[in-house]
Design a protein around this motif. Structure first.
Motif, short mmCIF file in Angstrom:
data_model
loop_
_atom_site.label_atom_id
_atom_site.label_comp_id
_atom_site.label_asym_id
_atom_site.label_seq_id
_atom_site.Cartn_x
_atom_site.Cartn_y
_atom_site.Cartn_z
N ARG A 1 78.57 62.93 -60.85
CA ARG A 1 77.53 63.55 -60.03
C ARG A 1 77.67 65.07 -60.04
NH1 ARG A 1 78.89 61.57 -55.40
NH2 ARG A 1 77.89 59.57 -55.84
N LEU A 2 78.90 65.55 -59.90
CA LEU A 2 79.13 66.99 -59.90
C LEU A 2 78.75 67.59 -61.25
CD1 LEU A 2 80.24 69.53 -58.48
CD2 LEU A 2 82.49 68.93 -59.43
N PHE A 3 79.15 66.92 -62.32
CA PHE A 3 78.83 67.45 -63.65
C PHE A 3 77.32 67.52 -63.85
CE2 PHE A 3 77.95 67.01 -68.17
CZ PHE A 3 78.74 68.03 -68.69
N ARG A 4 76.62 66.45 -63.46
CA ARG A 4 75.17 66.45 -63.64
C ARG A 4 74.51 67.57 -62.84
NH1 ARG A 4 74.31 61.77 -61.91
NH2 ARG A 4 73.67 62.35 -59.82
N ASN A 5 75.00 67.77 -61.61
CA ASN A 5 74.39 68.78 -60.76
C ASN A 5 74.62 70.19 -61.27
OD1 ASN A 5 73.49 66.79 -59.05
ND2 ASN A 5 75.11 67.06 -57.54
N GLU A 6 75.77 70.43 -61.88
CA GLU A 6 76.13 71.80 -62.27
C GLU A 6 75.94 72.10 -63.75
OE1 GLU A 6 76.67 73.96 -59.99
OE2 GLU A 6 76.60 72.42 -58.45
N ALA A 7 75.94 71.07 -64.60
CA ALA A 7 75.90 71.31 -66.04
C ALA A 7 74.67 72.09 -66.45
CB ALA A 7 75.96 69.98 -66.79
N GLY A 8 73.49 71.72 -65.91
CA GLY A 8 72.27 72.41 -66.30
C GLY A 8 72.29 73.89 -65.95
N GLN B 1 61.25 66.56 -76.39
CA GLN B 1 61.18 67.64 -75.41
C GLN B 1 61.68 67.16 -74.05
OE1 GLN B 1 57.08 68.83 -75.36
NE2 GLN B 1 57.13 69.73 -77.40
N THR B 2 61.17 66.02 -73.62
CA THR B 2 61.54 65.49 -72.31
C THR B 2 63.03 65.15 -72.28
OG1 THR B 2 59.32 64.57 -72.06
CG2 THR B 2 61.02 63.73 -70.59
N MET B 3 63.53 64.54 -73.33
CA MET B 3 64.96 64.20 -73.38
C MET B 3 65.82 65.45 -73.28
SD MET B 3 65.30 61.22 -76.28
CE MET B 3 64.55 59.61 -76.07
N LEU B 4 65.42 66.52 -73.95
CA LEU B 4 66.20 67.76 -73.91
C LEU B 4 66.20 68.37 -72.51
CD1 LEU B 4 65.30 69.50 -77.29
CD2 LEU B 4 67.55 68.63 -76.59
N VAL B 5 65.06 68.36 -71.84
CA VAL B 5 65.02 68.88 -70.47
C VAL B 5 65.94 68.06 -69.57
CG1 VAL B 5 63.57 69.22 -68.43
CG2 VAL B 5 62.70 69.86 -70.68
N LEU B 6 65.87 66.76 -69.69
CA LEU B 6 66.73 65.91 -68.86
C LEU B 6 68.20 66.14 -69.18
CD1 LEU B 6 64.76 62.53 -68.92
CD2 LEU B 6 64.83 64.22 -67.10
N HIS B 7 68.51 66.35 -70.44
CA HIS B 7 69.91 66.51 -70.86
C HIS B 7 70.45 67.91 -70.55
CE1 HIS B 7 73.55 65.86 -73.12
NE2 HIS B 7 73.27 66.84 -73.96
N LEU B 8 69.72 68.94 -70.99
CA LEU B 8 70.24 70.31 -70.90
C LEU B 8 69.99 70.96 -69.54
CD1 LEU B 8 69.19 71.64 -74.41
CD2 LEU B 8 71.48 70.94 -73.68
N VAL B 9 68.92 70.59 -68.88
CA VAL B 9 68.57 71.24 -67.61
C VAL B 9 68.99 70.40 -66.41
CG1 VAL B 9 66.72 72.27 -66.24
CG2 VAL B 9 66.62 72.38 -68.73
N ALA B 10 68.81 69.06 -66.52
CA ALA B 10 69.13 68.19 -65.39
C ALA B 10 70.49 67.53 -65.52
CB ALA B 10 68.05 67.12 -65.24
N GLY B 11 71.17 67.72 -66.65
CA GLY B 11 72.52 67.19 -66.80
C GLY B 11 72.61 65.70 -67.05
N PHE B 12 71.52 65.06 -67.50
CA PHE B 12 71.55 63.63 -67.81
C PHE B 12 72.44 63.36 -69.02
CE2 PHE B 12 68.69 62.75 -64.68
CZ PHE B 12 67.90 61.61 -64.82
N GLY B 13 73.21 62.30 -68.95
CA GLY B 13 73.93 61.82 -70.11
C GLY B 13 73.03 60.96 -70.98
N ALA B 14 73.51 60.66 -72.17
CA ALA B 14 72.71 59.86 -73.10
C ALA B 14 72.40 58.48 -72.53
CB ALA B 14 73.43 59.73 -74.45
N GLY B 15 73.35 57.90 -71.80
CA GLY B 15 73.13 56.58 -71.22
C GLY B 15 72.00 56.58 -70.20
N GLU B 16 71.97 57.61 -69.35
CA GLU B 16 70.91 57.71 -68.34
C GLU B 16 69.55 57.91 -69.00
OE1 GLU B 16 72.69 59.70 -64.40
OE2 GLU B 16 72.96 60.92 -66.19
N ILE B 17 69.51 58.73 -70.04
CA ILE B 17 68.26 58.96 -70.75
C ILE B 17 67.80 57.68 -71.45
CG2 ILE B 17 67.15 60.27 -72.61
CD1 ILE B 17 69.03 62.59 -71.91
N ALA B 18 68.76 56.94 -72.00
CA ALA B 18 68.42 55.68 -72.65
C ALA B 18 67.77 54.72 -71.66
CB ALA B 18 69.68 55.04 -73.25
#
Length: 421
Positions: free
Chosen positions: A8-15, A130-147
């Motif tokens: 949770r911390l990583f997702r919140n701060e990574a972006g 595009q959407t996957m990149l926003v979720l990954h790079l900005v929102a900190g989603f991992g590949a599993g969550e995006i899947a």
């Protein structure tokens, strides 16, 4: 710190960290920015294991990333090109530390997250990428969550992210949010990614939890950030804000005291957040300018009808069905058609709902969606056909994505089986 809290911390701060570091290093060094973030997080886990979690772990992470950025810039600035628009500010020790500090302050990070969102929505990239990149790079989603959000596999998403980041790194400098000519062109893709982020928190495919309020809050914060920008403050963004606030108001009642899912007709509406409803209605009023009506306007209007009903039976289903009819013309999809059928059943009875579901042209796309089968089960239950309803609920149970969904559907299976015996 347990794994869930760490994630949770990583997702919140990574972006935030990736956005700031990419501002310094340049989009062509996106991989380096991600490496520094990963390094900062690994360092945190090592130090906190020995010394304990600091009072403000977010600030600790950001400070570590800032210091690592300074180290990288000092070590590699003669061998590597960094952000071209920062130019000589990164080349001399007199200006380096102050420039890095400005990038890492709160206002700087907010602007950088907007730059990153719009950079991810480059026209060279397909819409899904595009959407996957926003979720990954900005929102900190991992590949599993995006899947889960895209009903795909972890491996497929990993491959797509790798290809998309490679393409993104070659597209040039970060997007200029100050006055870029293609801001309006990219805006719908940014809005779509934020919409998906909120929905993943509200009723997504997470194996961890049926409701993830933290993702909803993050989506609201990013959408507000977009709405506060001069070029992003348009009716569609305001409507998206309205939709998120109105739906977020129901979050406290989506799970009962035992952590079980509570469907709309069973929710304790005294637990709905009236302040968020008022804020959402205000945003909806503000969105009613110009001639454009898009899906966010209509979905927010549907949410506002639910919010105005003091109890389930007081809901204006005629208005909701009419709004779904409009939504089907603007943004047709099997999910929209299913939701319309459920509303129609409230207006005209369960058979009308079943007929509407049967008429969905591409309903096969709903076969892996548990609440498609749950809707069939609920309508059959209302038709006094508990044995048939139990089969549908059992099919839904086999597709449930988390424990809360499984518990909810298990009780429905049991109740129908008991009624049929």
């Amino acid at each position: 710190m347990n794994e869930t809290a760490s994630d949770r911390l990583f997702r919140n701060e990574a972006g935030r960290m990736v956005a700031a570091l990419t501002r310094l290093f340049g989009l062509h060094n996106l991989g380096l920015a991600e490496d520094v973030v990963q390094d900062a997080f690994c360092r945190a886990l090592e130090v906190w294991k020995l010394r304990g979690i600091p009072h403000n772990p977010s600030a600790w992470l950001m400070s570590t990333a800032k210091n690592r950025a300074l180290d990288v810039l000092r070590r590699e600035r003669t061998a590597r090109n960094f952000a071209p628009d920062l130019g000589r500010l990164l080349e001399t020790e007199w200006t380096l530390a102050n420039t890095v500090a400005e990038v890492f302050d709160a206002a700087g990070i907010a602007d950088d997250r907007l730059r990153m969102m719009f950079s991810c929505c480059h026209p060279q990239l397909p819409e899904a990428a595009q959407t996957m990149l926003v979720l990954h790079l900005v929102a900190g989603f991992g590949a599993g969550e995006i899947a889960g959000a895209f009903v795909s596999t972890h491996a497929a998403v990993e491959k797509r992210l790798t290809r998309s980041k490679r393409t993104l790194a070659q597209t040039g400098p970060l997007f200029d949010i100050a006055g870029s000519a293609d801001f309006a062109q990219r805006l719908p893709a940014v809005q779509r990614a934020l919409y998906l982020l909120f929905n993943e928190g509200y009723h997504g495919a997470s194996a961890r939890a049926a409701v993830r309020s933290d993702l909803c809050r993050e989506a609201i914060a990013l959408t507000r950030l977009l709405a506060e920008h001069a070029l992003g403050d348009v009716p569609s963004t305001r409507a998206l804000c309205a939709l998120m606030y109105l739906n977020a108001a129901r979050l406290p009642a989506r799970l009962d005291a035992f952590g079980d899912l509570s469907p709309l007709y069973e929710q304790d509406r005294t637990r709905w957040d009236r302040g968020l409803i008022e804020t959402g209605c205000d945003w909806l009023d503000r969105s009613a300018t110009g001639s454009e009506v898009n899906r966010y306007h209509v979905e927010a209007a549907i949410a506002s009808v639910h919010a105005r009903a003091t109890h389930f039976e007081a809901t204006n289903w005629t208005q909701i069905v009419a709004l779904y009819d409009t939504l089907l013309t603007i943004a047709p999809s099997p999910i929209v058609a299913l939701n319309r059928a459920i509303a129609l059943a409230q207006l005209r009875g369960p058979q009308a709902g079943l007929d509407a579901i049967a008429a969905i042209s591409d309903r096969r796309r709903l076969e892996q969606y548990p609440f498609y089968h749950a809707a069939l089960g609920e309508l059959e239950r209302r038709r006094q056909r508990p044995a048939v309803a139990a089969k549908h609920f059992d099919a839904a149970f086999s597709l449930a994505r988390n424990d809360a969904e499984r518990r909810f559907l298990k009780t429905r299976v049991a109740a129908c089986a008991a009624a049929a015996s």
